[in-house]
Design a protein around this motif. Structure first.
Motif, mmCIF file in Angstrom:
data_model
loop_
_atom_site.group_PDB
_atom_site.id
_atom_site.type_symbol
_atom_site.label_atom_id
_atom_site.label_comp_id
_atom_site.label_asym_id
_atom_site.label_seq_id
_atom_site.Cartn_x
_atom_site.Cartn_y
_atom_site.Cartn_z
ATOM 1 N N GLY A 1 0.802 -1.214 0.000
ATOM 2 C CA GLY A 1 0.000 0.000 0.000
ATOM 3 C C GLY A 1 0.835 1.263 0.000
ATOM 4 O O GLY A 1 0.518 2.221 -0.708
ATOM 5 N N SER A 2 1.901 1.285 0.798
ATOM 6 C CA SER A 2 2.734 2.487 0.844
ATOM 7 C C SER A 2 3.412 2.741 -0.491
ATOM 8 O O SER A 2 3.490 3.888 -0.962
ATOM 9 C CB SER A 2 3.783 2.366 1.959
ATOM 10 O OG SER A 2 4.664 1.285 1.708
ATOM 11 N N MET A 3 3.897 1.673 -1.148
ATOM 12 C CA MET A 3 4.522 1.845 -2.453
ATOM 13 C C MET A 3 3.499 2.265 -3.505
ATOM 14 O O MET A 3 3.777 3.098 -4.372
ATOM 15 C CB MET A 3 5.202 0.540 -2.877
ATOM 16 C CG MET A 3 6.374 0.140 -1.992
ATOM 17 S SD MET A 3 7.615 1.459 -1.850
ATOM 18 C CE MET A 3 8.136 1.632 -3.553
ATOM 19 N N SER A 4 2.303 1.696 -3.428
ATOM 20 C CA SER A 4 1.254 2.060 -4.372
ATOM 21 C C SER A 4 0.831 3.515 -4.194
ATOM 22 O O SER A 4 0.635 4.245 -5.172
ATOM 23 C CB SER A 4 0.044 1.138 -4.178
ATOM 24 O OG SER A 4 -1.025 1.513 -5.010
ATOM 25 N N MET A 5 0.710 3.943 -2.942
ATOM 26 C CA MET A 5 0.336 5.326 -2.678
ATOM 27 C C MET A 5 1.398 6.284 -3.197
ATOM 28 O O MET A 5 1.086 7.305 -3.809
ATOM 29 C CB MET A 5 0.138 5.537 -1.176
ATOM 30 C CG MET A 5 -1.091 4.871 -0.596
ATOM 31 S SD MET A 5 -2.649 5.583 -1.179
ATOM 32 C CE MET A 5 -2.575 7.191 -0.405
ATOM 33 N N ALA A 6 2.671 5.954 -2.940
ATOM 34 C CA ALA A 6 3.757 6.828 -3.395
ATOM 35 C C ALA A 6 3.771 6.923 -4.918
ATOM 36 O O ALA A 6 3.879 8.021 -5.485
ATOM 37 C CB ALA A 6 5.098 6.312 -2.880
ATOM 38 N N ALA A 7 3.670 5.777 -5.578
ATOM 39 C CA ALA A 7 3.707 5.771 -7.042
ATOM 40 C C ALA A 7 2.509 6.511 -7.629
ATOM 41 O O ALA A 7 2.644 7.329 -8.544
ATOM 42 C CB ALA A 7 3.741 4.334 -7.554
ATOM 43 N N GLY A 8 1.321 6.230 -7.099
ATOM 44 C CA GLY A 8 0.124 6.873 -7.620
ATOM 45 C C GLY A 8 0.135 8.374 -7.415
ATOM 46 O O GLY A 8 -0.229 9.147 -8.315
ATOM 47 N N GLU A 9 0.568 8.808 -6.229
ATOM 48 C CA GLU A 9 0.611 10.240 -5.935
ATOM 49 C C GLU A 9 1.645 10.938 -6.816
ATOM 50 O O GLU A 9 1.401 12.024 -7.343
ATOM 51 C CB GLU A 9 0.941 10.454 -4.456
ATOM 52 C CG GLU A 9 0.632 11.842 -3.943
ATOM 53 C CD GLU A 9 -0.857 12.108 -3.822
ATOM 54 O OE1 GLU A 9 -1.252 13.280 -3.957
ATOM 55 O OE2 GLU A 9 -1.621 11.151 -3.609
ATOM 56 N N TYR A 10 2.809 10.294 -6.963
ATOM 57 C CA TYR A 10 3.863 10.900 -7.783
ATOM 58 C C TYR A 10 3.421 11.045 -9.234
ATOM 59 O O TYR A 10 3.630 12.089 -9.868
ATOM 60 C CB TYR A 10 5.136 10.060 -7.710
ATOM 61 C CG TYR A 10 6.290 10.667 -8.479
ATOM 62 C CD1 TYR A 10 7.086 11.648 -7.904
ATOM 63 C CD2 TYR A 10 6.564 10.271 -9.785
ATOM 64 C CE1 TYR A 10 8.133 12.221 -8.602
ATOM 65 C CE2 TYR A 10 7.606 10.841 -10.500
ATOM 66 C CZ TYR A 10 8.389 11.808 -9.902
ATOM 67 O OH TYR A 10 9.420 12.381 -10.622
ATOM 68 N N ILE A 11 2.799 10.003 -9.773
ATOM 69 C CA ILE A 11 2.367 10.029 -11.170
ATOM 70 C C ILE A 11 1.280 11.077 -11.394
ATOM 71 O O ILE A 11 1.335 11.866 -12.344
ATOM 72 C CB ILE A 11 1.873 8.636 -11.598
ATOM 73 C CG1 ILE A 11 3.050 7.655 -11.660
ATOM 74 C CG2 ILE A 11 1.181 8.705 -12.959
ATOM 75 C CD1 ILE A 11 2.636 6.216 -11.830
#
Length: 229
Positions: free
Chosen positions: A57-67
């Motif tokens: 979840g933390s990696m998904s949140m970081a990637a989604g927010e960054y994109i």
């Protein structure tokens, strides 16, 4: 006289990412824990599933927010580049455009023209970015900041239900996780309302309601498939 008013709009970017991350961390991890527990997993299986959910979840949140924020930043840069070219090609037309904006906002034509002239001399691109495009320094897209805020807040939020899994006995795990998670969500709503200057009751009610709904549905699915197994 010194300007002493306190405004909170400059907090919008990081506050949105932080609240979204923490809320998702609590809700998704608590729901995952409850779903796996309702399906009949043992304590170790529940903990492993929860930790895996935290990392994913933390990696998904970081990637989604960054994109998503990077896309916003790309759009802002493209708009600024186009505006810069227009200022070079037709400064008079851009000044008239700025004057029209100020007239629409309530200034009389003479004053609007004078304001536009002075702002164009001081910082033409900045004036058009702010008043024509709605882009300001405090609200500009910051992808790295948003990604870090979202990932770190998700991790903190997700760690709270996992801490309950570690501390409480297996027999009372579901009640402990669900009850404590609702309390964490209420506190999150309170803190976000205080930081953003929003109504406390509304902010607290919506995060607890949707959190409770998510946990109940996930636990129901876990119980259904656990019984079927």
């Amino acid at each position: 006289m010194k300007h002493t008013e306190r405004h909170r709009t400059q907090r919008i970017g990081w506050l949105r990412a932080a609240v979204l991350g923490a809320n998702d961390g609590i809700v998704s991890t608590a729901s995952l824990v409850l779903g796996v527990a309702a399906a009949g997993a043992d304590a170790q299986g529940i903990l492993v599933a929860g930790v895996a959910g935290l990392v994913a979840g933390s990696m998904s949140m970081a990637a989604g927010e960054y994109i998503s924020v990077s896309s916003q930043a790309d759009t802002e840069r493209a708009d600024l580049a186009r505006e810069s070219r227009e200022l070079i090609a037709s400064p008079e037309g851009e000044q008239q455009e700025l004057t029209a904006i100020y007239i629409e906002r309530g200034l009389d034509p003479a004053l609007a023209s004078d304001v536009a002239t002075q702002l164009m001399k001081h910082d033409a691109l900045g004036a058009h970015a702010r008043d024509e495009l709605g882009i300001s320094v405090s609200l500009a897209a910051r992808p790295v900041q948003a990604a870090l805020a979202s990932a770190s807040s998700f991790t903190v939020g997700a760690a709270l239900p996992l801490l309950i899994v570690v501390l409480f006995p297996f027999a009372s795990l579901m009640w402990a996780v669900s009850g404590s998670s609702l309390l964490f969500l209420a506190l999150l709503g309170l803190l976000s309302a205080k930081a953003g200057g929003a109504p406390v009751i509304a902010a607290t009610s919506r995060v607890t309601f949707w959190g409770a709904l998510a946990m109940a549905m996930t636990a129901g699915v876990g119980a259904l498939f656990g019984v079927s197994a």
